[in-house]
Write a protein that holds these residues in place. Structure first.
Motif, PDB file in Angstrom:
ATOM      1  N   SER A 117       0.761  -1.421   0.136  1.00 16.05           N
ATOM      2  CA  SER A 117       0.112   0.128  -0.171  1.00 16.05           C
ATOM      3  C   SER A 117       0.994   1.277  -0.118  1.00 16.05           C
ATOM      4  O   SER A 117       1.953   1.122   0.624  1.00 16.05           O
ATOM      5  CB  SER A 117      -0.984   0.044   1.220  1.00 16.05           C
ATOM      6  N   PRO A 118       0.348   2.170  -0.653  1.00 18.44           N
ATOM      7  CA  PRO A 118      -0.850   2.546  -1.446  1.00 18.44           C
ATOM      8  C   PRO A 118      -0.606   2.065  -2.654  1.00 18.44           C
ATOM      9  O   PRO A 118       0.277   1.439  -3.303  1.00 18.44           O
ATOM     10  CB  PRO A 118      -0.874   4.147  -1.318  1.00 18.44           C
ATOM     11  N   GLY A 119      -1.645   2.080  -3.403  1.00 20.54           N
ATOM     12  CA  GLY A 119      -1.698   1.918  -4.895  1.00 20.54           C
ATOM     13  C   GLY A 119      -1.323   2.918  -5.587  1.00 20.54           C
ATOM     14  O   GLY A 119      -0.707   3.965  -5.125  1.00 20.54           O
ATOM     15  N   ARG A 120      -1.211   2.870  -7.157  1.00 17.55           N
ATOM     16  CA  ARG A 120      -0.674   3.699  -7.985  1.00 17.55           C
ATOM     17  C   ARG A 120      -1.493   3.968  -9.009  1.00 17.55           C
ATOM     18  O   ARG A 120      -1.557   3.116 -10.087  1.00 17.55           O
ATOM     19  CB  ARG A 120       0.722   3.833  -8.324  1.00 17.55           C
ATOM     20  N   THR A 121      -2.083   5.266  -9.352  1.00 17.46           N
ATOM     21  CA  THR A 121      -3.016   5.614 -10.240  1.00 17.46           C
ATOM     22  C   THR A 121      -1.974   5.826 -11.573  1.00 17.46           C
ATOM     23  O   THR A 121      -1.158   7.010 -11.315  1.00 17.46           O
ATOM     24  CB  THR A 121      -3.960   6.415 -10.036  1.00 17.46           C
ATOM     25  N   VAL A 122      -2.091   5.377 -12.752  1.00 17.03           N
ATOM     26  CA  VAL A 122      -1.221   5.786 -13.727  1.00 17.03           C
ATOM     27  C   VAL A 122      -1.645   6.926 -14.370  1.00 17.03           C
ATOM     28  O   VAL A 122      -3.059   6.865 -15.017  1.00 17.03           O
ATOM     29  CB  VAL A 122      -1.193   4.586 -14.882  1.00 17.03           C
ATOM     30  N   GLY A 123      -1.148   7.935 -14.457  1.00 18.74           N
ATOM     31  CA  GLY A 123      -1.311   9.179 -15.635  1.00 18.74           C
ATOM     32  C   GLY A 123      -0.928   9.187 -16.708  1.00 18.74           C
ATOM     33  O   GLY A 123      -0.015   8.213 -17.165  1.00 18.74           O
ATOM     34  N   GLU A 124      -1.426  10.050 -17.710  1.00 14.98           N
ATOM     35  CA  GLU A 124      -0.930  10.254 -19.155  1.00 14.98           C
ATOM     36  C   GLU A 124       0.709  10.467 -19.173  1.00 14.98           C
ATOM     37  O   GLU A 124       1.159   9.930 -19.829  1.00 14.98           O
ATOM     38  CB  GLU A 124      -1.652  11.068 -19.873  1.00 14.98           C
ATOM     39  N   ASP A 138       2.724   9.802 -17.068  1.00 15.77           N
ATOM     40  CA  ASP A 138       3.806   8.618 -16.584  1.00 15.77           C
ATOM     41  C   ASP A 138       3.937   7.835 -17.923  1.00 15.77           C
ATOM     42  O   ASP A 138       5.203   7.527 -17.888  1.00 15.77           O
ATOM     43  CB  ASP A 138       2.878   7.665 -15.818  1.00 15.77           C
ATOM     44  N   ASN A 139       3.066   7.515 -18.465  1.00 20.63           N
ATOM     45  CA  ASN A 139       3.250   6.794 -19.855  1.00 20.63           C
ATOM     46  C   ASN A 139       4.055   7.158 -20.985  1.00 20.63           C
ATOM     47  O   ASN A 139       4.788   6.616 -21.602  1.00 20.63           O
ATOM     48  CB  ASN A 139       1.773   6.105 -20.143  1.00 20.63           C
ATOM     49  N   THR A 140       3.885   8.514 -21.196  1.00 18.68           N
ATOM     50  CA  THR A 140       4.392   9.430 -22.019  1.00 18.68           C
ATOM     51  C   THR A 140       6.128   9.475 -21.523  1.00 18.68           C
ATOM     52  O   THR A 140       6.797   9.260 -22.532  1.00 18.68           O
ATOM     53  CB  THR A 140       4.009  10.684 -22.624  1.00 18.68           C
ATOM     54  N   PHE A 141       6.258  10.017 -20.329  1.00 26.74           N
ATOM     55  CA  PHE A 141       7.681  10.242 -19.826  1.00 26.74           C
ATOM     56  C   PHE A 141       8.376   8.848 -19.975  1.00 26.74           C
ATOM     57  O   PHE A 141       9.519   8.771 -20.352  1.00 26.74           O
ATOM     58  CB  PHE A 141       7.508  10.923 -18.803  1.00 26.74           C
ATOM     59  N   PHE A 142       7.687   7.735 -19.447  1.00 25.52           N
ATOM     60  CA  PHE A 142       8.594   6.565 -19.346  1.00 25.52           C
ATOM     61  C   PHE A 142       8.793   5.892 -20.803  1.00 25.52           C
ATOM     62  O   PHE A 142       9.958   5.564 -20.987  1.00 25.52           O
ATOM     63  CB  PHE A 142       7.643   5.646 -18.620  1.00 25.52           C
ATOM     64  N   SER A 143       7.861   6.092 -21.753  1.00 27.86           N
ATOM     65  CA  SER A 143       8.220   5.347 -22.975  1.00 27.86           C
ATOM     66  C   SER A 143       9.162   6.305 -23.763  1.00 27.86           C
ATOM     67  O   SER A 143      10.079   5.867 -24.338  1.00 27.86           O
ATOM     68  CB  SER A 143       6.711   5.730 -23.818  1.00 27.86           C
ATOM     69  N   THR A 144       8.996   7.725 -23.461  1.00 30.84           N
ATOM     70  CA  THR A 144      10.156   8.593 -24.295  1.00 30.84           C
ATOM     71  C   THR A 144      11.671   8.267 -23.557  1.00 30.84           C
ATOM     72  O   THR A 144      12.212   8.450 -24.264  1.00 30.84           O
ATOM     73  CB  THR A 144       9.619  10.097 -24.402  1.00 30.84           C
ATOM     74  N   GLY A 175      -8.613   0.108 -28.547  1.00 33.62           N
ATOM     75  CA  GLY A 175      -9.118   1.454 -28.848  1.00 33.62           C
ATOM     76  C   GLY A 175      -8.694   2.371 -28.158  1.00 33.62           C
ATOM     77  O   GLY A 175      -9.351   3.702 -28.037  1.00 33.62           O
ATOM     78  N   GLU A 176      -7.697   2.410 -27.513  1.00 35.57           N
ATOM     79  CA  GLU A 176      -6.712   3.535 -26.770  1.00 35.57           C
ATOM     80  C   GLU A 176      -5.350   3.117 -26.607  1.00 35.57           C
ATOM     81  O   GLU A 176      -4.921   1.940 -26.855  1.00 35.57           O
ATOM     82  CB  GLU A 176      -7.394   4.008 -25.565  1.00 35.57           C
ATOM     83  N   ARG A 177      -4.863   4.336 -26.067  1.00 38.61           N
ATOM     84  CA  ARG A 177      -3.067   3.743 -26.011  1.00 38.61           C
ATOM     85  C   ARG A 177      -2.823   2.785 -24.761  1.00 38.61           C
ATOM     86  O   ARG A 177      -3.832   2.887 -23.726  1.00 38.61           O
ATOM     87  CB  ARG A 177      -2.484   5.289 -25.499  1.00 38.61           C
ATOM     88  N   LEU A 178      -1.914   2.046 -24.920  1.00 38.05           N
ATOM     89  CA  LEU A 178      -1.742   1.096 -23.603  1.00 38.05           C
ATOM     90  C   LEU A 178      -0.650   1.635 -22.985  1.00 38.05           C
ATOM     91  O   LEU A 178       0.329   2.285 -23.404  1.00 38.05           O
ATOM     92  CB  LEU A 178      -1.289  -0.274 -24.206  1.00 38.05           C
ATOM     93  N   VAL A 179      -0.587   1.434 -21.582  1.00 35.84           N
ATOM     94  CA  VAL A 179       0.558   1.759 -20.855  1.00 35.84           C
ATOM     95  C   VAL A 179       1.542   0.936 -21.082  1.00 35.84           C
ATOM     96  O   VAL A 179       1.406  -0.175 -21.296  1.00 35.84           O
ATOM     97  CB  VAL A 179       0.302   1.708 -19.236  1.00 35.84           C
ATOM     98  N   VAL A 214      -2.791  -2.479 -19.296  1.00 39.70           N
ATOM     99  CA  VAL A 214      -3.122  -1.256 -18.484  1.00 39.70           C
ATOM    100  C   VAL A 214      -3.392  -0.117 -19.352  1.00 39.70           C
ATOM    101  O   VAL A 214      -2.593   0.127 -20.188  1.00 39.70           O
ATOM    102  CB  VAL A 214      -2.050  -1.319 -17.427  1.00 39.70           C
ATOM    103  N   PHE A 215      -4.176   0.595 -18.821  1.00 32.08           N
ATOM    104  CA  PHE A 215      -4.646   1.945 -19.704  1.00 32.08           C
ATOM    105  C   PHE A 215      -4.577   3.090 -18.697  1.00 32.08           C
ATOM    106  O   PHE A 215      -4.363   3.128 -17.183  1.00 32.08           O
ATOM    107  CB  PHE A 215      -6.325   1.928 -20.119  1.00 32.08           C
ATOM    108  N   VAL A 216      -4.263   4.372 -19.305  1.00 36.72           N
ATOM    109  CA  VAL A 216      -4.106   5.634 -18.500  1.00 36.72           C
ATOM    110  C   VAL A 216      -5.426   5.810 -17.530  1.00 36.72           C
ATOM    111  O   VAL A 216      -6.578   5.506 -18.109  1.00 36.72           O
ATOM    112  CB  VAL A 216      -4.126   6.818 -19.354  1.00 36.72           C
ATOM    113  N   GLY A 217      -5.095   6.169 -16.393  1.00 39.28           N
ATOM    114  CA  GLY A 217      -6.349   5.948 -15.459  1.00 39.28           C
ATOM    115  C   GLY A 217      -6.711   4.849 -14.475  1.00 39.28           C
ATOM    116  O   GLY A 217      -7.268   5.095 -13.501  1.00 39.28           O
TER     117      GLY A 217
END
Length: 159
Positions: free
Chosen positions: A24-31, A33-39, A60-64, A101-104
């Motif tokens: 604990s705690p959990g972690r909500t993934v933000g947009e 996070d995904n963009t920065f990590f990928s780049t 139907g949408e971006r994947l984390v 896993v999706f953003v959000g």
């Protein structure tokens, strides 16, 4: 006199194969996070970065990025299990991503000790095989990973 308590993980002797460690705690993934990590990791995969292209896929949408998911899964376990008590990661095995896993999405993690043994080369450490599991907010498994870590023994028990 002031009492000082230092947050730490568990020593080799404190880790038990009969326990499910819920982190604990959990972690909500933000947009971001995904963009920065990928780049940051030089991964220009359109599935992670291109909303229009991703919309045309079966998801139907971006994947984390799955490496972000793996890193977060292990990271969620650090405070409870290995903060200050691990020497090093020795390797990862059996990594699976059964659902995207999706953003959000919010990631929650748990760990169990699959096996442990004293180190043959170091008197002050033991090898622990962890199995980490991440679930999303719907309690669906999104990642699992086996990890071997060299863990410190309690100082008073090290030979």
């Amino acid at each position: 006199m002031t009492i000082s308590i230092v947050q730490r993980g568990l020593y080799f002797e404190e880790l038990d194969t009969e326990v499910l460690y819920r982190h604990s705690p959990g972690r909500t993934v933000g947009e971001a996070d995904n963009t920065f990590f990928s780049t940051l990791t030089m991964n220009p995969q359109s599935l992670h970065l291109d909303a229009a292209a991703s919309a045309a896929t079966e998801f139907g949408e971006r994947l984390v990025n799955s490496m972000f998911t793996l890193s977060t899964l292990v990271g969620l376990s650090v405070t409870q299990l290995t903060q200050g008590t691990t020497v090093a990661n020795l390797g990862f095995t059996e990594i699976h991503f059964p659902r995207p896993v999706f953003v959000g999405d919010t990631l929650y993690a748990s760990s169990r000790v699959a096996a442990k043994r004293l180190s043959r080369s170091r008197d002050d450490a033991g090898i622990v095989e962890f199995v980490h599991t991440a679930v999303n907010q719907r309690d669906e498994v999104v990642a699992t990973a086996g990890r071997a870590a060299l863990m410190r023994r309690r100082p008073e028990l090290a030979r």
